[in-house]
Design a protein around this motif. Structure first.
Motif: not given
Length: 527
Positions: A22-26, A105-118
């Protein structure tokens, strides 16, 4: 070999198959050094830079002010990016935060499914650790290649080729004499542009890595790599450091070989020092070593009892002298090195520059905890190269005089500063100086020996103080009555006219000559 993982590399892995940037693609090309799970609002002091942050956003939920604060902290800490699990606590990213992230230039990414962070951290950490291991193994391989090249190459281009094939970057060697080497070769306009940018650089850049090449304690050159497509990392710096060390070894070897070659070709230098070299032959020899005609020359004799490697000593000395505006030729003689110093700068300060060079040499060996002693004799300065043999003879005479007065405060390594001692030295070789000393000072010496008195010391100080009884008593730390008694005895032994002008001059000359002949030196060994 790619030496690091970028944000974009990580987004290609299996746990990121359903995402939205959503942001910071560069900023997707930035390096990721580690992955952290963060669910707190004060994080600035927890990060070291280049971390990829995973979060559910539970710490700020729908509180926009806290969200903005966290993103500001991450940007200030040079974090690589922020991955947020979409849905449970976050339904969207405020426009202000997207604008802020794009600007930095700071990337912000949305993870659209539930994924265990571990699972994400385990996967990425394993990849990072394996990459570190591969990087260390590759560094060893590069070091081995560089060391192997050093055994056979004839030009340092072979070393630059190794670093170029590994990193695929522009390489620049910037020498202290302001000459440059670009690898690969570039058109002149591009070379000038790169050189201007490098010389104007004040702050560290993620696209430029530097390493200093030092020889004999002095900066010889600087190795620089410039990337136009990606950020340079610690791995690139390590490769550059190892290449700089290999280049230093190559350059010191070349200097050593050159110094040995000069030594082997020193037969004509010996002939020159003896005054046997004719002018046409002399000019041919000197022009082969000196690109520009010197403004004059002076011979410096360094007397040494023991030095393990004279060639390295001369390399050190050459490095220092060149900075002070001198080039030189050197020849080894018995327990001595003879330097012919060629002055390439002004005439008024040559002596000061020689002193600075010798003092720096002493300091260098002192820092190395060497027990080397320094006994220099520097002859008279000559403008005509045909007169170098005169400078050599006066340098030898300076060594002799200094050894005679090795314990005196008035010794000097410059022939020009010996003054009266030059006359004494000549007189000692051409007349019966011992007999004249006995004639003038014999009664004093005999009386001091028989009575354990200090008439000689008193006479010296009385003459130094120009006949001032007050000053003499103070300098000798005695009362005036004792001084009067001694002066009365001196007058009885030398005559009442010992302070008359002519006799006083003779006595002062004989006192200095008496010191001179106490420790006779044979210069035949040096010659």
């Amino acid at each position: 070999m790619k030496s690091y993982l970028t944000v974009n590399d990580i987004l290609q892995r299996k746990h990121f198959d359903q995402i939205e940037i959503v942001a910071g693609k560069d900023g997707l090309v930035d390096q990721v050094k580690w992955v952290h799970i963060v669910e707190v609002t004060k994080i600035g002091n927890l990060l070291k830079g280049n971390e990829l942050i995973l979060s559910t956003a539970v710490a700020w939920r729908e509180r926009k002010e806290l969200f903005i604060s966290i993103v500001q902290q991450l940007i200030k800490s040079n974090a690589a990016g922020l991955c947020i699990e979409y849905g449970t606590y976050t339904k969207g990213i405020p426009h202000e935060i997207i604008s802020m992230a794009n600007k930095a230039n700071f990337p912000i990414i949305l993870i659209l499914k539930e994924v265990p962070f571990v699972e994400i951290t385990q996967d990425i950490h394993t990849s990072l650790i394996n990459q570190q291991y591969d990087m260390l193994a590759n560094l060893e391989k590069i070091s081995h290649i560089l060391n192997k090249k050093l055994l056979s190459i004839n030009h340092y281009d072979e070393l630059l080729k190794v670093i170029y094939e590994e990193l695929q970057v522009q390489i620049l060697l910037l020498f202290q004499d302001e000459s440059t080497k670009f690898y690969p070769v570039l058109p002149e306009i591009k070379r000038e542009n790169i050189l201007k940018k490098v010389q104007a650089q004040q702050e560290p850049s993620r696209f430029v890595v530097r390493a200093t090449i030092e020889l004999l304690g002095e900066k010889f050159a600087e190795l620089i790599i410039i990337s136009s497509s990606h950020h340079l990392t610690e791995y690139d710096q390590l490769i550059v450091d190892r290449t700089a060390n290999a280049l230093a070894q190559f350059f010191i070897r070349e200097l050593y070989v050159e110094e040995k070659r000069r030594l082997e070709e020193s037969e004509w230098v010996n002939s020159w020092l003896e005054g046997k070299e004719t002018t046409p032959s002399l000019l041919n020899h000197v022009s082969a070593y000196l690109p520009n005609a010197p403004r004059g020359a002076v011979v410096c004799v360094y007397q040494v009892e023991m030095l393990e490697n004279l060639t390295y000593f001369k390399l050190y000395f050459r490095s220092i002298l060149e900075q002070k505006g001198f080039s030189f030729l050197a020849v080894e003689k018995h327990k001595a090195i003879v330097f012919i110093l060629f002055n390439e700068r002004g005439l008024t300060d040559w002596k000061r520059r020689v002193v600075q060079a010798i003092e720096k040499m002493k300091q260098l060996f002192s820092d190395l905890q060497s027990d080397t002693t320094f006994n220099f004799g520097i002859g008279k300065y000559v403008s005509d190269l045909n007169a170098v043999h005169e400078s050599y003879q006066t340098a030898l005479e300076t060594i002799q005089v200094n050894q005679q007065f090795y314990h005196r405060s008035y010794s000097s390594m410059f022939y020009d500063d010996l003054h009266i001692f030059r006359i004494i030295s000549v007189a000692s070789r051409h007349m019966n100086l011992q007999g004249m000393i006995e004639e003038y000072l014999g009664p004093i010496v005999e009386y001091d020996t028989a009575h354990q008195s200090k008439l000689m010391e008193t006479l010296k100080m009385y003459l130094i103080c120009n006949g001032s009884k007050k000053d003499t008593a103070q300098k000798l730390y005695i009362v005036r009555q004792t001084l009067y008694h001694r002066l009365e005895k001196i007058e009885q032994l030398l005559g009442s006219d010992f302070m008359s002008h002519e006799k006083r001059l003779a006595l002062e000359f004989m006192l200095l000559s008496y010191d001179f002949i106490q420790r006779p030196i044979d210069l035949k060994q040096i010659k």
